[in-house]
Write an enzyme that holds these catalytic residues in place. Sequence first.
Site, PDB file in Angstrom:
ATOM      1  N   LYS A  20       0.860  -1.186   0.000  1.00 16.78           N
ATOM      2  CA  LYS A  20       0.000   0.000   0.000  1.00 16.78           C
ATOM      3  C   LYS A  20       0.896   1.236   0.000  1.00 16.78           C
ATOM      4  O   LYS A  20       1.747   1.383   0.868  1.00 16.78           O
ATOM      5  CB  LYS A  20      -0.911  -0.009   1.233  1.00 16.78           C
ATOM      6  CG  LYS A  20      -2.070   0.953   1.144  1.00 16.78           C
ATOM      7  CD  LYS A  20      -3.149   0.485   0.164  1.00 16.78           C
ATOM      8  CE  LYS A  20      -4.248  -0.278   0.886  1.00 16.78           C
ATOM      9  NZ  LYS A  20      -5.156  -0.952  -0.060  1.00 16.78           N
ATOM     10  N   THR A  65      -2.673  -5.787   0.693  1.00 19.79           N
ATOM     11  CA  THR A  65      -2.157  -4.418   0.855  1.00 19.79           C
ATOM     12  C   THR A  65      -2.969  -3.697   1.937  1.00 19.79           C
ATOM     13  O   THR A  65      -2.452  -2.847   2.653  1.00 19.79           O
ATOM     14  CB  THR A  65      -2.205  -3.617  -0.465  1.00 19.79           C
ATOM     15  OG1 THR A  65      -3.564  -3.400  -0.846  1.00 19.79           O
ATOM     16  CG2 THR A  65      -1.459  -4.327  -1.579  1.00 19.79           C
ATOM     17  N   GLN A 239      28.199  22.350 -10.519  1.00 17.12           N
ATOM     18  CA  GLN A 239      28.825  21.039 -10.355  1.00 17.12           C
ATOM     19  C   GLN A 239      29.819  21.069  -9.194  1.00 17.12           C
ATOM     20  O   GLN A 239      29.871  20.157  -8.351  1.00 17.12           O
ATOM     21  CB  GLN A 239      29.566  20.629 -11.641  1.00 17.12           C
ATOM     22  CG  GLN A 239      28.680  20.233 -12.800  1.00 17.12           C
ATOM     23  CD  GLN A 239      28.249  21.369 -13.718  1.00 17.12           C
ATOM     24  OE1 GLN A 239      28.100  22.523 -13.291  1.00 17.12           O
ATOM     25  NE2 GLN A 239      28.029  21.063 -14.980  1.00 17.12           N
ATOM     26  N   HIS A 267      17.884  29.277 -12.897  1.00 14.59           N
ATOM     27  CA  HIS A 267      18.555  30.418 -13.529  1.00 14.59           C
ATOM     28  C   HIS A 267      17.895  31.746 -13.176  1.00 14.59           C
ATOM     29  O   HIS A 267      16.666  31.875 -13.203  1.00 14.59           O
ATOM     30  CB  HIS A 267      18.521  30.264 -15.056  1.00 14.59           C
ATOM     31  CG  HIS A 267      19.166  29.004 -15.548  1.00 14.59           C
ATOM     32  ND1 HIS A 267      20.495  28.716 -15.358  1.00 14.59           N
ATOM     33  CD2 HIS A 267      18.653  27.943 -16.223  1.00 14.59           C
ATOM     34  CE1 HIS A 267      20.779  27.534 -15.892  1.00 14.59           C
ATOM     35  NE2 HIS A 267      19.678  27.048 -16.427  1.00 14.59           N
TER      36      HIS A 267
HETATM   37  O1  LIG Z   1      26.881  26.017 -12.984  1.00 12.80           O
HETATM   38  C1  LIG Z   1      26.633  25.841 -14.193  1.00 12.80           C
HETATM   39  N1  LIG Z   1      26.969  24.655 -14.785  1.00 12.80           N
HETATM   40  C2  LIG Z   1      26.715  24.392 -16.084  1.00 12.80           C
HETATM   41  O2  LIG Z   1      27.057  23.289 -16.600  1.00 12.80           O
HETATM   42  C3  LIG Z   1      26.066  25.394 -16.823  1.00 12.80           C
HETATM   43  N2  LIG Z   1      25.659  25.469 -18.117  1.00 12.80           N
HETATM   44  C4  LIG Z   1      25.074  26.677 -18.280  1.00 12.80           C
HETATM   45  O3  LIG Z   1      24.557  27.094 -19.358  1.00 12.80           O
HETATM   46  N3  LIG Z   1      25.115  27.389 -17.122  1.00 12.80           N
HETATM   47  C5  LIG Z   1      25.720  26.610 -16.202  1.00 12.80           C
HETATM   48  N4  LIG Z   1      26.009  26.808 -14.889  1.00 12.80           N
END
Ligand SMILES: O=c1[nH]c(=O)c2[nH]c(=O)[nH]c2[nH]1
Length: 315
Positions: A20, A65, A239, A267
């Site tokens: 469940k 369940t 990253q 963004h």
């Molecule tokens: O921190 C970011 N990593 C990306 O891989 C990336 N690609 C992007 O267009 N802007 C950003 N900013």
Amino acid sequence: MTAHPRPARPVVLGQNQYGKAENRVVKVTRDGATHHIKDLNVSVSLSGDMDDVHYSGSNAHVLPTDTTKNTVYAFAKEHGIESAEQFGIHLARHFVTSQGPIHRARIRIEEYAWERIASSDAGSRPLGADEVRHSFVRTGQETRLTQVTYDGASWEVVSGLKDLVVMNTTDSEFWGYAKDRYTTLKEAHDRILATEVSGRWRFGWTGDAERMPHWDESYEQTKKHMLRAFAETYSLSLQQTLYQMGARIIDHRDEIDEVRFSLPNKHHFLVDLEPFGLENDNEVYFAADRPYGLIEATVLRDGSEARIPVDHSNL
Ligand SMILES: O=c1[nH]c(=O)c2[nH]c(=O)[nH]c2[nH]1
């Protein structure tokens, strides 16, 4: 109707599980006039010796369940809810040890946090002492998650969170990237970095009762380290920030061997105010909701195995 034997066809049953999903359970613990609440969404998933129900329709091995739902509510009363992880452990152990055909239980839990309404926030009316002790407001920051899996021999606990929105208004750049004829992005030397964190972390604990982590403290500390790393990393990319968030958890929390993040890059684009004769000195942004960059990675304790699935969004 009688059960049919397995048909002789070149078809076989693959992975299967049942249970469940999304049992919403709210437990109120009354300590005199002071109440405490736990608010969970619990999903039970069982697997094991379930060929017959699929092939022939024999339900002999199938704990309904509906029963798994009832067990969630009964256990909230019988065992209480100390933490989501502890509750998941009780449930998983119960299903695997009480039903022979069930060999594996996976319990997924979302936890919604509530905090007390302070008396001064509760309106102009004067409140009695005990009124404040049973009034709560749901906190909007994040949803806490856990997944407990037990196969009768060892345990795997993966906890985490989702929907935690964070933003740095400086200390973020993005430049020096590969360019081709389709690249239009302008290099940024001072940008906003914002994301909605979805993270999972796997505990090294596999069942030793003496060494069980303190789940609530672990959660609070892990979240704190993650947020500090986000705030304190001078970021050249999301990253890099992600890696620092994971590395700081691995560095500071011995009980955790693996962390996986899925970070949408929320963004914020500078608005062109020139048509209005105005200068935009990193002040006015358009917060786009899509498309968004999606940055995902696992960070591991050296020597540990990566076990959190790449697509952990349902986990
Ligand atoms: O921190 C970011 N990593 C990306 O891989 C990336 N690609 C992007 O267009 N802007 C950003 N900013």
